[in-house]
Every structure is written in C-alpha cells, then in structure tokens.
Design an enzyme around this catalytic site. Structure first.
Site, PDB file in Angstrom:
ATOM      1  NE  ARG A   1      -8.552  -6.780  45.156  1.00 57.23           N
ATOM      2  CZ  ARG A   1      -8.604  -8.053  45.589  1.00 57.23           C
ATOM      3  NH1 ARG A   1      -7.562  -8.854  45.427  1.00 57.23           N
ATOM      4  NH2 ARG A   1      -9.695  -8.505  46.174  1.00 57.23           N
TER       5      ARG A   1
ATOM      6  CE1 TYR B   1      10.142  11.049  39.713  1.00 59.66           C
ATOM      7  CE2 TYR B   1       9.371   8.877  40.393  1.00 59.66           C
ATOM      8  CZ  TYR B   1       9.132  10.223  40.155  1.00 59.66           C
ATOM      9  OH  TYR B   1       7.869  10.722  40.342  1.00 59.66           O
TER      10      TYR B   1
ATOM     11  CG  ASP C   1      13.303   2.764  36.264  1.00 52.74           C
ATOM     12  OD1 ASP C   1      12.848   2.744  35.099  1.00 52.74           O
ATOM     13  OD2 ASP C   1      12.962   3.625  37.097  1.00 52.74           O
TER      14      ASP C   1
ATOM     15  CE  LYS D   1       7.552   9.501  33.859  1.00 58.99           C
ATOM     16  NZ  LYS D   1       7.002   8.637  34.916  1.00 58.99           N
TER      17      LYS D   1
END
Length: 388
Positions: A50, A102, A174, A199
């Site tokens: 992690r 979005y 973004d 994406k």
C-alpha cells in the site's frame, strides 16, 4: 539522458529503467503485499505494497515524465485520484468547478464531500475573466476539465492558472480527454494534473486506474500521505497494464486525432445532424485557445441529431454496429454513449441541461478503426432514426 527525450520517446523510456534483478526491459509485476526486512525498519526501499510497490512506482515515474512533472501518484481509479485532491481541503473551503464535467466527478463533489462541509460552485469557465471574478476568499481549489465532458468546452489553462496563482489557489486540471500527447497543463501553470488512466493512457479497455502529477515537492508529500493513509492505490497488475498502454500512447493518439477529424467532418456535413461539438472546428467556442494550448483536437465528439428526442437518440446508439454502446472512452475501439442516461445520469436534469447536456445528445469516443467503417456505421444508425 532520458530527461531530455522528446515526448514520443518519453512514452517508452521516460522514468523507466531495466529491472535490477535480471535486466527485464518491462517492469516486472511485483505481485506481493509485503517485503522481507533484514532488521526492523531495514529494507530495500519497500516494506508494504500500500505504501509502495516497484511496479506502481515505475508507473508513477512514467506519469511524471510524460506530463513533464516531478512526482507521479497512481491510484485505483480516476475518482480515487480526485478524492485525494479534495482531501487536501478542510470544512469551510470552497471549490470552483466547471459546470460541464463528468457525472462521477459531480457525484463525488456533491454527495461525498459537500455533506462534510466543503462547498462547491459550478460555473462556465470558457471566459477566464469570469473565473477570476468568481474566486472568493474561501476558494482553495479550482477544478478544470478541458476539453470538458461531454460538451467539449475549451478552458484557457494559462489564464486561469494566472488568476489562481495570484490568489494562492490551487489549480487542478483533469487531462483525461486530451492526454499529455495533446496538452500538458503543468507547463501552462496548473498545480495538479489528474488522469483517469482507465481511458487513453491504458488505451485498451482492460484496466481501471487513475493518476496525479505535480511539480511541487511539498504538495506531492501531502498527496503521498493521503494516498498511503487512504489506501486507494493502483495494484501491480493494473500498473503494468497502464505502463504497457502508455508505451503506445503517441501512435494511438495520432490515429484517434485523424479519425476524430474524419468523423467530426462527416457529422457536420450530414443533413440529419443539428450540431457537432468538437474543438477542431474554427467556429467552436475558444477554438483559438484549443489551437494554442493543444497540439491536436482529439477523438472525443458529441453531437445532436436534427429534431431528435430522447427515444431517437437511444434508437441511434442502439443501431450502431462498429461503435459499441458502452460507458468509458479512450480505448482502441470506438464507443458511443448517451450521457443523459449513462455517464451523466447522476447530475440532475436541470443542471445537465444548463450546460447543454440534453436528452438528445450523443457522445462518441472515436477509436483507431478504419475511418470509413466508422462513418458508414453512423450513416446507418442516423438513418434508423427516421424508420417507421
């Protein structure tokens, strides 16, 4: 030497080194949760996955390189990356966000963080002076998408960055739609760049991941702390898949841009299409800014069929055969979506329509197939709207 490479070479070599153990050219998938220590607190750079993993670290180095930043962070999704950014704030702080964004971003802001005391204001950002005027004494972050999802609005990053810098406000961009192949916000003055690596960076519709890139070490340290403390990290297999995708980003984006232009021009000339939203058209709002801050106009397009209602738009996307009706974007295959009932359904109808997201709007993610097959597919689907 690798710091001086041009962009196309950075996608392959940026931040990357042969594996120290056996010289593997691709970073191995370190599928492990923990690492042996020679003595308590004595390890070889990694103690728990992690907190850090060699495969994820390789991806983070690559992200920093292609965005021309200094520090990269890889997350389990784009929304996890956004979550980390908003956690920089405290109750009473305000975020200014573009009013066309979005649906998942809107939901995160409104449904998760607003009840915790962080305020959000949504406004059109195509006029940079309006953004400057909207920044208030409690504003701590400006959140920008450009081009926006799904209306393809173009926002002047450099101008907004100047307004933010003069007021001590963070600017996050973004960059999912444009990718660093077309646009590098850090070079234009942004503080944080965010990607849904699901994406274009991944590029093959086979992974969910997110990323942040920054230049400032203090900001990076704060984000690294949040990443580790909150734990929404990118796993080693997912990191490997995004790294693989980045290596072909430049060649894929060339074809996305070529096909995007072909599809946009086809739709603009079709009698059954009322409006096409694509930054490459000279009459697109802020086209001159897009031409200045981007090196191409991408493969994301939205359009409104002439005289279409909700059911007409649905019928069109249902009749596509080469385009796949699906959520997401940025893969090698072309995708079509109906924002009002899919990606932006979490935004209230009246809020959606203020920014132009009507029930008849269709969004396309143009892939890398033969452009003629894509335009023929759209021709067939548009014809289906008028059938009895």
């Amino acid at each position: 030497m690798k710091k001086d490479l041009r962009f196309n070479s950075r996608t392959i070599h940026g931040g990357q080194h042969p594996d120290k153990a056996y010289g593997a050219v691709m970073p191995p998938i370190y599928q492990t949760s923990t690492y042996a220590q020679s003595s308590p607190g004595q390890h070889q750079g990694y103690e728990y996955s992690r907190s850090g993993n060699p495969t994820r670290h390789a991806l983070e180095e690559s992200l920093a390189s292609i965005e021309n930043g200094r520090f990269g962070l890889a997350f389990a999704s784009g929304l996890a990356a956004m979550d980390a950014v908003v956690k920089l704030l405290k109750p009473g702080d305000e975020v200014l966000a573009t009013n066309d964004l979005y649906g998942g971003s809107y939901r995160l802001f409104r449904k998760v963080f607003e009840p915790l005391g962080i305020r959000f204001r949504f406004l059109g950002m195509q006029d940079a002076e309006a953004v400057a005027s909207a920044i208030g004494p409690e504003t701590r972050l400006v959140w920008v998408e450009t081009p926006t999802n799904p209306m393809m609005q173009v926002i002047d990053i450099a101008a907004v960055a100047e307004s933010c810098r003069s007021r001590g406000v963070l600017l996050a961009v973004d960059n999912t739609f444009a990718t660093p192949y077309l646009q590098r916000p850090l070079e234009l003055g942004a503080d944080i760049v965010m990607h849904s690596a699901t994406k274009y960076l991944g590029g093959h519709s086979d992974v969910v991941a997110g990323g942040l890139v920054v230049k400032d070490k203090e900001l990076a340290d704060r984000l690294y702390f949040i990443q580790n403390a909150s734990g929404a990290v990118c796993g080693p297999m997912d990191s490997f898949l995004v790294l693989r995708g980045i290596k072909t980003l430049h060649v894929r984006m060339q074809r996305h841009c070529e096909n995007g232009r072909a599809v946009a021009e086809f739709l603009a000339g079709h009698p059954g299409v009322e409006r096409v939203y694509w930054p490459g058209f000279p009459d697109h709002p802020n086209h001159d800014i897009a031409a200045k801050q981007m090196t191409g106009f991408g493969g994301m397009i939205s359009f409104v069929p002439r005289g279409a209602r909700f059911e007409d738009a649905v019928r069109i996307v249902e009749n596509l055969r080469v385009f796949t009706l699906a959520e997401s974007l940025g893969g090698v295959e072309s995708l079509a979506g109906h924002p009002a009932s899919m990606t932006h359904a979490s935004i209230p109808k009246d809020e959606r329509e203020k920014s132009g997201v009507t029930d008849s709007l269709i969004r396309l993610s143009v892939g890398i197939e033969d452009a003629a097959d894509l335009t023929e597919d759209l021709e067939r689907a548009l014809a289906a709207m008028n059938r009895d």
